[in-house]
Design a protein around this motif. Structure first.
Motif, PDB file in Angstrom:
ATOM      1  N   LEU A  74       0.657  -1.216  -0.025  1.00 35.54           N
ATOM      2  CA  LEU A  74       0.044  -0.067   0.135  1.00 35.54           C
ATOM      3  C   LEU A  74       0.818   1.241  -0.148  1.00 35.54           C
ATOM      4  CD1 LEU A  74      -2.741  -1.067   2.574  1.00 35.54           C
ATOM      5  CD2 LEU A  74      -2.926  -0.775   0.056  1.00 35.54           C
ATOM      6  N   ALA A  75       2.061   1.043   0.613  1.00 37.15           N
ATOM      7  CA  ALA A  75       2.855   2.392   0.514  1.00 37.15           C
ATOM      8  C   ALA A  75       3.645   2.818  -0.643  1.00 37.15           C
ATOM      9  CB  ALA A  75       3.915   2.285   1.442  1.00 37.15           C
ATOM     10  N   GLY A  76       3.860   1.460  -1.646  1.00 36.81           N
ATOM     11  CA  GLY A  76       4.371   1.551  -2.803  1.00 36.81           C
ATOM     12  C   GLY A  76       5.767   2.307  -3.013  1.00 36.81           C
ATOM     13  N   ASN A  77       6.050   2.409  -4.077  1.00 39.06           N
ATOM     14  CA  ASN A  77       7.710   2.703  -4.058  1.00 39.06           C
ATOM     15  C   ASN A  77       7.718   4.425  -4.723  1.00 39.06           C
ATOM     16  OD1 ASN A  77       7.022   2.338  -6.731  1.00 39.06           O
ATOM     17  ND2 ASN A  77       8.558   0.853  -7.231  1.00 39.06           N
ATOM     18  N   GLY A  78       6.611   4.986  -4.930  1.00 43.55           N
ATOM     19  CA  GLY A  78       6.395   6.316  -5.148  1.00 43.55           C
ATOM     20  C   GLY A  78       6.417   6.533  -7.081  1.00 43.55           C
ATOM     21  N   LYS A  79       6.374   5.472  -7.528  1.00 45.65           N
ATOM     22  CA  LYS A  79       6.432   5.619  -9.218  1.00 45.65           C
ATOM     23  C   LYS A  79       4.994   5.259  -9.701  1.00 45.65           C
ATOM     24  CE  LYS A  79      11.285   4.339  -9.481  1.00 45.65           C
ATOM     25  NZ  LYS A  79      11.991   3.329 -10.471  1.00 45.65           N
ATOM     26  N   SER A  80       4.689   5.998 -10.469  1.00 46.57           N
ATOM     27  CA  SER A  80       3.242   5.830 -11.185  1.00 46.57           C
ATOM     28  C   SER A  80       3.356   4.760 -12.006  1.00 46.57           C
ATOM     29  CB  SER A  80       2.741   7.141 -12.005  1.00 46.57           C
ATOM     30  OG  SER A  80       3.860   7.214 -13.239  1.00 46.57           O
ATOM     31  N   ASP A  81       2.207   3.974 -12.685  1.00 47.76           N
ATOM     32  CA  ASP A  81       2.207   2.964 -13.372  1.00 47.76           C
ATOM     33  C   ASP A  81       2.834   3.230 -14.584  1.00 47.76           C
ATOM     34  OD1 ASP A  81       0.660   1.662 -11.406  1.00 47.76           O
ATOM     35  OD2 ASP A  81      -1.426   1.985 -12.403  1.00 47.76           O
ATOM     36  N   ASP A  82       2.739   4.430 -15.152  1.00 45.73           N
ATOM     37  CA  ASP A  82       3.373   4.771 -16.621  1.00 45.73           C
ATOM     38  C   ASP A  82       4.662   4.918 -16.248  1.00 45.73           C
ATOM     39  OD1 ASP A  82       0.937   5.355 -17.791  1.00 45.73           O
ATOM     40  OD2 ASP A  82       0.992   7.356 -17.535  1.00 45.73           O
ATOM     41  N   GLU A  83       5.261   5.044 -15.445  1.00 44.24           N
ATOM     42  CA  GLU A  83       6.781   4.947 -15.187  1.00 44.24           C
ATOM     43  C   GLU A  83       7.247   3.484 -15.047  1.00 44.24           C
ATOM     44  OE1 GLU A  83       7.484   7.313 -11.563  1.00 44.24           O
ATOM     45  OE2 GLU A  83       7.435   9.398 -12.705  1.00 44.24           O
ATOM     46  N   LEU A  84       6.398   2.805 -14.271  1.00 46.89           N
ATOM     47  CA  LEU A  84       6.768   1.486 -14.188  1.00 46.89           C
ATOM     48  C   LEU A  84       6.876   0.611 -15.502  1.00 46.89           C
ATOM     49  CD1 LEU A  84       5.019   0.531 -10.814  1.00 46.89           C
ATOM     50  CD2 LEU A  84       7.350   0.872 -11.329  1.00 46.89           C
ATOM     51  N   ASP A  85       5.770   1.012 -16.379  1.00 43.20           N
ATOM     52  CA  ASP A  85       5.426   0.327 -17.826  1.00 43.20           C
ATOM     53  C   ASP A  85       6.796   0.653 -18.696  1.00 43.20           C
ATOM     54  OD1 ASP A  85       3.272  -0.801 -17.209  1.00 43.20           O
ATOM     55  OD2 ASP A  85       1.890   0.646 -18.143  1.00 43.20           O
ATOM     56  N   HIS A  86       7.145   1.824 -18.639  1.00 41.10           N
ATOM     57  CA  HIS A  86       8.259   2.293 -19.524  1.00 41.10           C
ATOM     58  C   HIS A  86       9.413   1.549 -18.916  1.00 41.10           C
ATOM     59  CE1 HIS A  86       6.272   5.198 -21.948  1.00 41.10           C
ATOM     60  NE2 HIS A  86       5.459   5.449 -21.185  1.00 41.10           N
ATOM     61  N   GLU A  87       9.660   1.523 -17.683  1.00 38.65           N
ATOM     62  CA  GLU A  87      11.142   0.946 -17.154  1.00 38.65           C
ATOM     63  C   GLU A  87      11.045  -0.676 -17.840  1.00 38.65           C
ATOM     64  OE1 GLU A  87      11.224   1.102 -13.105  1.00 38.65           O
ATOM     65  OE2 GLU A  87      11.596   2.996 -12.870  1.00 38.65           O
ATOM     66  N   ASP A  88       9.816  -1.463 -17.663  1.00 37.15           N
ATOM     67  CA  ASP A  88       9.953  -2.806 -18.291  1.00 37.15           C
ATOM     68  C   ASP A  88      10.241  -2.810 -19.595  1.00 37.15           C
ATOM     69  OD1 ASP A  88       9.188  -3.612 -15.581  1.00 37.15           O
ATOM     70  OD2 ASP A  88       6.969  -3.632 -16.090  1.00 37.15           O
ATOM     71  N   GLY A  89      10.077  -1.711 -20.509  1.00 35.58           N
ATOM     72  CA  GLY A  89      10.147  -1.772 -21.801  1.00 35.58           C
ATOM     73  C   GLY A  89       9.460  -2.842 -22.713  1.00 35.58           C
ATOM     74  N   ASP A  90       7.996  -2.924 -21.803  1.00 37.35           N
ATOM     75  CA  ASP A  90       6.864  -3.975 -22.616  1.00 37.35           C
ATOM     76  C   ASP A  90       6.705  -3.486 -24.199  1.00 37.35           C
ATOM     77  OD1 ASP A  90       7.201  -5.865 -20.788  1.00 37.35           O
ATOM     78  OD2 ASP A  90       5.360  -4.853 -19.580  1.00 37.35           O
ATOM     79  N   TYR A  91       6.748  -1.911 -24.269  1.00 40.24           N
ATOM     80  CA  TYR A  91       5.822  -1.674 -25.617  1.00 40.24           C
ATOM     81  C   TYR A  91       6.725  -0.247 -25.699  1.00 40.24           C
ATOM     82  CZ  TYR A  91       3.313   1.262 -22.262  1.00 40.24           C
ATOM     83  OH  TYR A  91       2.790   1.931 -21.352  1.00 40.24           O
TER      84      TYR A  91
END
Length: 64
Positions: free
Chosen positions: A33-50
């Motif tokens: 619930l605390a999360g790591n402070g990154k938005s979903d968009d930032e996480l998607d771009h880090e993965d390089g899925d698309y």
């Protein structure tokens, strides 16, 4: 035929879930619930899925 065993298993599983709650790892829940402070968009771009082109094409209006 054979439906009796499947139904009995479903009933047993449902009864377990209803009356026996699993132990909750509250520390893991708090971390999630605390999360790591990154938005979903930032996480998607880090993965390089698309690529950016794919995401833009996916959300753009269809051409007529």
């Amino acid at each position: 035929m054979g439906r009796g065993r499947a139904k009995a298993k479903q009933t047993r599983v449902a009864r377990e879930l209803k009356y026996h709650s699993p132990t909750t790892d509250l520390a893991a829940l708090q971390r999630e619930l605390a999360g790591n402070g990154k938005s979903d968009d930032e996480l998607d771009h880090e993965d390089g899925d698309y690529s950016d082109e794919e995401s833009q094409d996916r959300w753009s209006e269809p051409r007529r």
